[in-house]
Motif scaffolding. Structure first.
Motif, short mmCIF file in Angstrom:
data_model
loop_
_atom_site.label_atom_id
_atom_site.label_comp_id
_atom_site.label_asym_id
_atom_site.label_seq_id
_atom_site.Cartn_x
_atom_site.Cartn_y
_atom_site.Cartn_z
N GLY A 72 -24.49 -26.46 -66.67
CA GLY A 72 -24.06 -27.88 -67.10
C GLY A 72 -23.60 -28.97 -66.09
N SER A 73 -24.13 -28.55 -64.97
CA SER A 73 -23.62 -29.40 -63.87
C SER A 73 -24.26 -30.92 -64.04
N ALA A 74 -23.78 -31.72 -63.17
CA ALA A 74 -24.36 -33.05 -63.37
C ALA A 74 -25.58 -33.22 -62.70
N SER A 75 -26.34 -34.30 -63.07
CA SER A 75 -27.75 -34.33 -62.73
C SER A 75 -27.51 -34.40 -61.25
N CYS A 76 -26.84 -34.84 -60.51
CA CYS A 76 -27.06 -35.11 -59.11
C CYS A 76 -27.15 -33.75 -58.34
N VAL A 77 -26.21 -32.71 -59.06
CA VAL A 77 -26.03 -31.25 -58.58
C VAL A 77 -27.35 -30.64 -58.95
N LYS A 78 -28.13 -30.79 -60.13
CA LYS A 78 -29.27 -30.31 -60.48
C LYS A 78 -30.39 -30.50 -59.64
N SER A 79 -30.34 -32.13 -59.15
CA SER A 79 -31.44 -32.45 -58.39
C SER A 79 -31.23 -31.78 -56.95
N THR A 80 -29.99 -31.57 -56.50
CA THR A 80 -29.69 -31.13 -55.29
C THR A 80 -30.36 -29.44 -55.25
N ARG A 81 -30.03 -28.95 -56.26
CA ARG A 81 -30.42 -27.48 -56.46
C ARG A 81 -31.97 -27.27 -56.35
N ALA A 82 -32.83 -28.34 -56.75
CA ALA A 82 -34.24 -28.45 -57.01
C ALA A 82 -34.87 -27.95 -55.49
N VAL A 83 -34.04 -28.26 -54.77
CA VAL A 83 -34.74 -27.92 -53.13
C VAL A 83 -34.93 -26.39 -53.01
N PHE A 84 -34.13 -25.58 -53.63
CA PHE A 84 -34.28 -24.04 -53.77
C PHE A 84 -35.36 -23.61 -54.76
N TYR A 85 -35.97 -24.48 -55.40
CA TYR A 85 -36.88 -24.14 -56.53
C TYR A 85 -38.41 -23.96 -55.93
N ASN A 86 -38.69 -24.42 -54.68
CA ASN A 86 -39.83 -24.56 -53.89
C ASN A 86 -40.52 -23.32 -53.66
N SER A 110 -34.27 -21.59 -66.88
CA SER A 110 -35.53 -21.43 -66.40
C SER A 110 -36.41 -22.94 -66.57
N LEU A 111 -36.16 -23.61 -67.39
CA LEU A 111 -36.91 -24.99 -67.54
C LEU A 111 -36.60 -25.64 -66.10
N GLU A 112 -35.23 -25.81 -65.81
CA GLU A 112 -34.78 -26.55 -64.54
C GLU A 112 -35.71 -25.99 -63.27
N ALA A 113 -35.70 -24.59 -63.23
CA ALA A 113 -36.70 -24.11 -62.25
C ALA A 113 -37.96 -24.31 -62.19
N LEU A 114 -38.58 -24.25 -63.27
CA LEU A 114 -39.86 -24.34 -63.49
C LEU A 114 -40.33 -25.89 -63.70
N ASN A 115 -39.30 -26.79 -63.44
CA ASN A 115 -39.68 -28.25 -63.40
C ASN A 115 -39.89 -28.77 -64.53
N ARG A 116 -39.47 -28.40 -65.49
CA ARG A 116 -39.76 -28.95 -67.15
C ARG A 116 -38.72 -29.57 -67.61
N ASP A 117 -38.97 -30.22 -68.84
CA ASP A 117 -37.80 -30.95 -69.58
C ASP A 117 -36.65 -30.24 -69.76
N LEU A 118 -35.74 -31.00 -69.12
CA LEU A 118 -34.22 -30.27 -69.07
C LEU A 118 -33.29 -30.13 -70.49
N VAL A 119 -33.91 -30.77 -71.32
CA VAL A 119 -33.66 -30.99 -72.66
C VAL A 119 -34.56 -30.22 -73.56
N PRO A 120 -34.39 -28.97 -73.82
CA PRO A 120 -35.55 -28.05 -74.63
C PRO A 120 -35.80 -28.97 -75.99
N THR A 121 -36.95 -28.97 -76.68
CA THR A 121 -37.18 -29.39 -77.79
C THR A 121 -38.09 -28.38 -78.33
N GLY A 122 -38.41 -28.72 -79.89
CA GLY A 122 -39.06 -27.76 -80.68
C GLY A 122 -38.47 -27.10 -81.75
N VAL A 123 -38.95 -26.21 -82.13
CA VAL A 123 -38.25 -25.05 -83.17
C VAL A 123 -37.30 -24.23 -82.75
N LEU A 124 -36.38 -23.85 -83.71
CA LEU A 124 -35.49 -23.03 -83.16
C LEU A 124 -36.17 -21.54 -83.00
#
Length: 208
Positions: A72-86, A110-124
């Motif tokens: 649930g971190s702020a978007s700036c923290v998530k963007s900083t973490r992205a450097v670890f996902y390469n 998992s979606l954050e690490a896979l560089n997907r939409d951070l807000v999951p969509t679709g069916v339950l």
């Protein structure tokens, strides 16, 4: 898997689920006495001989990247973490079996690490809020590890394990649930018998 000397594996999950303890156990063959909060990312290495004793034997340096922070971190923290996902070769998703929310949050990790939409969509799907089709074309191996199974009363274990089995299926991942009890360790240095010392390396910490 392609022939690699170095294999990078992310270890993701909510704070407090036991990621640092798991990585320390795998790489140092010792119980982590006083685990602290991970700031940024802590990296440990374990050497693995693939197909040891055969003509196809090859040594891999398995880097386990223990990423700290909250889903649930702020978007700036998530963007900083992205450097670890390469350049990731695998992802271990860790959740606390006594904390249902930590299981549900694995989707967002998992979606954050896979560089997907951070807000999951679709069916339950099962008890989550995401569509398993988001993982259908994923080529990175996923492993779901549940911790603290020993803290769940025996009358509740079947219910919990059934739920987590569906969770792993949704991710198209393998699943392991851990029970760590004192009787598994030798008295000296809290070590587990059977883990060769020569396959251990130290690690370091990368800070944001």
């Amino acid at each position: 898997m392609a022939s690699l000397d170095r294999v990078k594996v992310l270890v993701l999950g909510d704070s407090g689920v036991g990621k640092s303890s798991l990585v320390h156990l795998l790489c140092q063959n010792q119980v982590l006495g006083n685990p602290s909060w991970t700031v940024g990312c802590s990296v440990d290495v374990r050497v693995h001989d693939y197909k040891e004793g055969t003509p196809e034997e090859k040594t891999y340096y398995i880097e386990l990247w223990d990423v700290g922070g909250s889903v649930g971190s702020a978007s700036c923290v998530k963007s900083t973490r992205a450097v670890f996902y390469n350049s990731v070769n695998g992802i271990i998703l860790v959740h606390d079996l006594t904390n249902k929310k930590s299981s549900q949050n694995l989707c967002r990790w998992s979606l954050e690490a896979l560089n997907r939409d951070l807000v999951p969509t679709g069916v339950l799907v099962t008890n989550g809020d995401y569509d398993r089709e988001q993982f259908a074309d994923n080529q990175i191996p996923l492993l779901v590890i549940g911790t603290k199974l020993d803290q769940i009363h025996e009358t509740k274990r079947h219910e919990v394990l059934t739920r987590t089995a569906f969770l792993a299926e949704d991710f198209n991942a393998e699943e392991i649930n851990l029970v760590i009890e004192k009787r598994y360790f030798s008295r000296e240095n809290n070590q587990i018998p059977g883990f060769p010392d020569r396959k251990r390396f130290g690690g370091g910490t990368l800070r944001n």
